[in-house]
Every structure is written in structure tokens, then in C-alpha cells.
Design a protein around this motif. Structure first.
Motif, PDB file in Angstrom:
ATOM      1  N   ILE A 254      30.298  36.979  33.838  1.00  0.00           N
ATOM      2  CA  ILE A 254      30.837  36.081  32.811  1.00  0.00           C
ATOM      3  C   ILE A 254      30.435  34.637  33.097  1.00  0.00           C
ATOM      4  O   ILE A 254      30.001  33.905  32.199  1.00  0.00           O
ATOM      5  CB  ILE A 254      32.374  36.217  32.725  1.00  0.00           C
ATOM      6  N   LEU A 255      30.558  34.222  34.353  1.00  0.00           N
ATOM      7  CA  LEU A 255      30.210  32.843  34.706  1.00  0.00           C
ATOM      8  C   LEU A 255      28.714  32.575  34.575  1.00  0.00           C
ATOM      9  O   LEU A 255      28.311  31.485  34.158  1.00  0.00           O
ATOM     10  CB  LEU A 255      30.687  32.516  36.121  1.00  0.00           C
TER      11      LEU A 255
ATOM     12  N   VAL B  89      36.841  48.918  45.794  1.00  0.00           N
ATOM     13  CA  VAL B  89      35.951  49.140  44.653  1.00  0.00           C
ATOM     14  C   VAL B  89      36.410  48.287  43.471  1.00  0.00           C
ATOM     15  O   VAL B  89      35.588  47.642  42.800  1.00  0.00           O
ATOM     16  CB  VAL B  89      35.910  50.644  44.280  1.00  0.00           C
ATOM     17  N   LEU B  90      37.710  48.255  43.215  1.00  0.00           N
ATOM     18  CA  LEU B  90      38.239  47.430  42.120  1.00  0.00           C
ATOM     19  C   LEU B  90      38.000  45.942  42.378  1.00  0.00           C
ATOM     20  O   LEU B  90      37.673  45.195  41.453  1.00  0.00           O
ATOM     21  CB  LEU B  90      39.728  47.700  41.920  1.00  0.00           C
ATOM     22  N   LEU B  91      38.153  45.517  43.610  1.00  0.00           N
ATOM     23  CA  LEU B  91      37.893  44.126  43.955  1.00  0.00           C
ATOM     24  C   LEU B  91      36.426  43.773  43.726  1.00  0.00           C
ATOM     25  O   LEU B  91      36.112  42.727  43.148  1.00  0.00           O
ATOM     26  CB  LEU B  91      38.284  43.857  45.410  1.00  0.00           C
ATOM     27  N   ALA B  92      35.516  44.639  44.141  1.00  0.00           N
ATOM     28  CA  ALA B  92      34.082  44.413  43.944  1.00  0.00           C
ATOM     29  C   ALA B  92      33.749  44.386  42.451  1.00  0.00           C
ATOM     30  O   ALA B  92      32.958  43.550  41.994  1.00  0.00           O
ATOM     31  CB  ALA B  92      33.271  45.480  44.659  1.00  0.00           C
TER      32      ALA B  92
ATOM     33  N   ALA C 250      32.142  41.288  40.362  1.00  0.00           N
ATOM     34  CA  ALA C 250      30.921  41.477  39.575  1.00  0.00           C
ATOM     35  C   ALA C 250      31.144  41.033  38.126  1.00  0.00           C
ATOM     36  O   ALA C 250      30.285  40.360  37.542  1.00  0.00           O
ATOM     37  CB  ALA C 250      30.473  42.935  39.625  1.00  0.00           C
ATOM     38  N   ALA C 251      32.301  41.377  37.556  1.00  0.00           N
ATOM     39  CA  ALA C 251      32.601  40.972  36.173  1.00  0.00           C
ATOM     40  C   ALA C 251      32.738  39.455  36.078  1.00  0.00           C
ATOM     41  O   ALA C 251      32.214  38.836  35.138  1.00  0.00           O
ATOM     42  CB  ALA C 251      33.882  41.653  35.699  1.00  0.00           C
TER      43      ALA C 251
END
Length: 146
Positions: free
Chosen positions: A117-118, A105-108, A112-113
């Protein structure tokens, strides 16, 4: 003479069977010790720990395996006695879902963040140059066009 030879052969076979059985129990005990947590050290397996409780737990494993219990039965015995925490690799159940799924979940969320940003960075258009900036750029480039 034949009786002695037969007795000797049977004795050797029995000794080899006992030795093989002991080696199997030792291997199974080593596997179980590596999969159960020391309740004193908590960051070590039973196999790694030198605590007296770990030695007692390893002895209990050997005794239960010698009695003919399966590895799962021994694991269940310790889990019933000490709780699911005794397992070095916790089972996948509702109380451990966060433990198992949390890293994914943290990796996903990180991906996503980063994507957000990109994508914002690519959408931003540069502000048009002012007349003074256009004149300066023209002077640097050596062209006469504003």
C-alpha cells in the motif's frame, strides 16, 4: 549417652531428608500443575482450577512423583490419557504448526500488505493542473506567471 545422641542425630537427619524430599515433590507438583490444563475448565491450569477433577489430577501427580517418576514421565502419562490438549503449552508437531507459526505468518502478511500500500501511494504522481487551476494558484500566490 553417646548412643542416644547418635540416635537423635540420625532421627533429625532422617526427618530433615523427608522434609526436603516432601518440599521437592511439592515444588515439582506445582511446576507440573502449572504446565497441565484442567480438562473441566480448559482455560485454567491444574494449579489454578478448583474443579474436583483438577484436585484428583494433582493428587495423581503427587503420587506418581512420590513413586519416583520423573516430571516427563508424569507429563507423558497425562498426555497418553487425555491427549496432547492436556498440555498447556502444546508441543511443536504437524498438527500444531498452524498454532505456533500462524501469528508469524499473519504478521508477515500484514507487513507485506502495508509495504504494498505504501509503495503504491509513493508511486502515484499528481495530475497536472488545468489552466483554470494554474490561474487560481497564481492569483492566490500573487504572481503574474501562469
Amino acid at each position: 549417652m553417646k548412643a542416644r545422641t547418635m540416635t537423635l542425630a540420625l532421627t533429625i537427619c532422617a526427618a530433615m531428608h523427608v522434609a526436603a524430599s516432601a518440599a521437592t515433590i511439592e515444588e515439582r507438583e506445582a511446576n507440573l500443575s502449572a504446565s497441565l490444563r484442567c480438562m473441566v475448565c480448559q482455560n485454567q491450569t491444574l494449579a489454578e482450577s478448583n474443579a474436583p477433577l483438577a484436585a484428583d489430577m494433582r493428587q495423581q501427580i503427587r503420587e506418581q512423583l512420590a513413586q519416583g517418576r520423573s516430571e516427563q514421565q508424569v507429563r507423558d502419562f497425562f498426555e497418553q490419557r487425555y491427549g496432547a490438549f492436556v498440555r498447556y503449552d502444546p508441543p511443536f508437531m504437524p498438527s500444531t504448526w498452524l498454532l505456533w507459526l500462524g501469528p508469524f505468518v499473519l504478521l508477515a502478511a500484514g507487513f507485506a500488505a502495508m509495504w504494498r500500500i505504501l509503495s503504491r501511494r509513493n508511486r502515484v504522481e499528481p495530475a497536472p493542473l488545468t489552466a483554470a487551476e494554474q490561474a487560481r494558484a497564481a492569483a492566490l500566490l500573487g504572481s503574474d506567471a501562469p
